[in-house]
Motif scaffolding. Structure first.
Motif, PDB file in Angstrom:
ATOM      1  N   GLN A  94       0.860  -1.173   0.000  1.00 60.61           N
ATOM      2  CA  GLN A  94       0.000   0.000   0.000  1.00 60.61           C
ATOM      3  C   GLN A  94       0.900   1.228   0.000  1.00 60.61           C
ATOM      4  N   GLY A  95       1.028   1.823  -1.178  1.00 61.80           N
ATOM      5  CA  GLY A  95       1.957   2.938  -1.305  1.00 61.80           C
ATOM      6  C   GLY A  95       3.368   2.476  -1.053  1.00 61.80           C
ATOM      7  N   GLU A  96       3.996   3.037  -0.059  1.00 64.37           N
ATOM      8  CA  GLU A  96       5.375   2.669   0.283  1.00 64.37           C
ATOM      9  C   GLU A  96       5.443   1.710   1.461  1.00 64.37           C
ATOM     10  N   ARG A  97       4.299   1.151   1.858  1.00 63.11           N
ATOM     11  CA  ARG A  97       4.272   0.196   2.951  1.00 63.11           C
ATOM     12  C   ARG A  97       4.107  -1.222   2.424  1.00 63.11           C
ATOM     13  N   LEU A  98       4.902  -2.146   2.976  1.00 57.09           N
ATOM     14  CA  LEU A  98       4.767  -3.569   2.697  1.00 57.09           C
ATOM     15  C   LEU A  98       4.170  -4.206   3.943  1.00 57.09           C
ATOM     16  N   ILE A  99       2.937  -4.724   3.820  1.00 58.83           N
ATOM     17  CA  ILE A  99       2.169  -5.178   4.971  1.00 58.83           C
ATOM     18  C   ILE A  99       2.149  -6.703   5.036  1.00 58.83           C
ATOM     19  N   GLY A 100       2.463  -7.252   6.191  1.00 57.27           N
ATOM     20  CA  GLY A 100       2.413  -8.702   6.395  1.00 57.27           C
ATOM     21  C   GLY A 100       3.058  -9.065   7.714  1.00 57.27           C
ATOM     22  N   ARG A 101       2.615 -10.177   8.294  1.00 61.46           N
ATOM     23  CA  ARG A 101       3.201 -10.604   9.561  1.00 61.46           C
ATOM     24  C   ARG A 101       4.677 -10.954   9.371  1.00 61.46           C
TER      25      ARG A 101
END
Length: 386
Positions: A94-101
């Motif tokens: 999401q944009g410049e964020r990489l999201i995940g555990r």
């Protein structure tokens, strides 16, 4: 594909493995092993006693002492009960964020280490880079000990260790120790109308807990002589207590779990242990002496050593230079860095991302932090070819 792009891709591959600490990490280790074979990098794998988890130690460059070990853990905290907006084990951008555990704690760092493998190989390294992946950091910090014990024997002895916990690429040289305990009380069960003929495990546990809280206040009063930690003192916390069966039954069993986090250079855990043991002896004599098989016991579950500052150490000097920084920080969490330091390996913590995002729903790491870590590693390669 650039190294940064490869690091992003590998972050996604690593996040896809559900390596919650209660589960195996072997599929992830197998993936990393296959990747390293393709790169022509030698490595060893060290399974745990149960055979359901393993650590990995890879060497790039000459097989000699004095290299740098880049260390990260493969396990992550559970996702149960958290409000994620997507699959925790599918990396989302999401944009410049990489999201995940695990994206920030700490598979992003491991991904950068692996992505840098071609660049490390291409450099004329005179000292090696080691990639060390462990297990059970989130529960015991014991996962790296088997391989650490082989340093200087079956494995080359590193000259310094960089543990890639999230520090926003700042260099941390200190963290508190953590010692966790379980205190168990066995009482003499009887109807509560005859309270005077029994010995309540719950009552004794509450007295013990009260004494611990008082000792915790003494730790607060002792403070933090370094002035670097937040909170500025060694701390004591009781996390869970379980006991009794009904309001009108004098409880037979009660147990509680607690911890001491000690500022480096202090004896916080030993201080609490000694004082609690004396208090428990008095309770045993007062309440439980007439009843065989009853009493109070306290056991250490896990003892994680702190990381003590070593000004001017090879790890600090190198990491500050690579990070282009002129001062170190202390971090509030524990890590495996103390295990390396206890084995005589100068150690610091320096990794991408913010610790505030760790363990949270929608945990994330920013792409810019992975990029900064790549540049740190490139500078390391230049250092080691000199």
């Amino acid at each position: 594909m650039s190294t940064l792009e490869r690091a992003i891709e590998l972050t996604g591959r690593l996040v896809a493995f559900d390596t919650e600490s209660s589960k195996t990490n072997l599929p992830l280790i197998d993936f990393v092993a296959d990747y390293l074979r393709e790169q022509g990098v030698s490595f060893v794998v060290a399974p745990n006693a149960a055979g359901d988890k393993a650590a990995l130690f890879a060497t790039i460059g000459p097989n000699v002492d004095g290299g740098i070990v880049l260390s990260g853990h493969t396990d992550v905290v559970p996702v149960a009960g958290q409000s994620w907006t997507g699959d925790p084990f599918t990396l989302r951008r999401q944009g410049e964020r990489l999201i995940g555990r695990g994206a920030v704690d700490m598979k992003g760092f491991a991904a950068v280490c692996l992505a840098m493998t071609p660049e490390f190989k291409a450099a004329a390294l005179k000292r090696p880079v080691h990639i060390f992946l462990s297990y059970d950091e989130e529960t015991t910090c014991l996962g790296p000990l088997d391989l650490i014990a082989r340093f200087g024997g079956a494995l080359p002895r590193p000259g310094a260790a960089v543990i890639g916990e999230p520090t926003s690429m700042r260099v941390a040289d200190a963290h508190k120790s953590v010692t966790t305990y379980v205190t168990k009380v066995v009482g003499h069960e009887i109807h509560s109308a005859n309270l005077h003929r029994g010995a309540s495990a719950v009552h004794a546990a509450l007295l013990l807990a009260g004494e611990l809280l008082r000792l915790g206040e003494e730790l607060v009063a002792k403070g933090d002589p370094t002035g670097r930690f937040d909170p500025p003192y060694s701390s004591l916390h009781i996390g869970a207590i379980h006991g009794g069966t009904a309001r009108n039954i004098v409880a037979r069993d009660c147990a509680f779990h607690w911890e001491v986090r000690g500022v480096p250079g202090t004896d916080a855990a030993a201080f609490v242990e000694e004082r609690l043991a004396a208090f428990a002896r008095r309770l045993n004599e007062r309440y439980f002496a007439p009843f065989p098989g009853t009493g109070i016991t306290t056991e250490i579950e896990v003892a994680v050593p702190g990381l003590a500052p070593q000004p001017g150490s090879p790890a600090e000097t190198l990491a500050l230079r690579l990070a282009r920084a002129n001062h170190t920080v202390a971090v509030p969490y524990a890590s495996e860095a103390g295990q390396f330091q206890q084995a005589g390996i100068a150690s610091v913590i320096c990794g991408p991302g913010r610790i505030d995002e760790a363990h949270q729903p929608d945990e994330y790491i920013e792409v810019a932090q992975l990029a900064a870590c790549v540049e740190f590693m490139r500078s390391l390669a230049k250092e080691l070819d000199a």
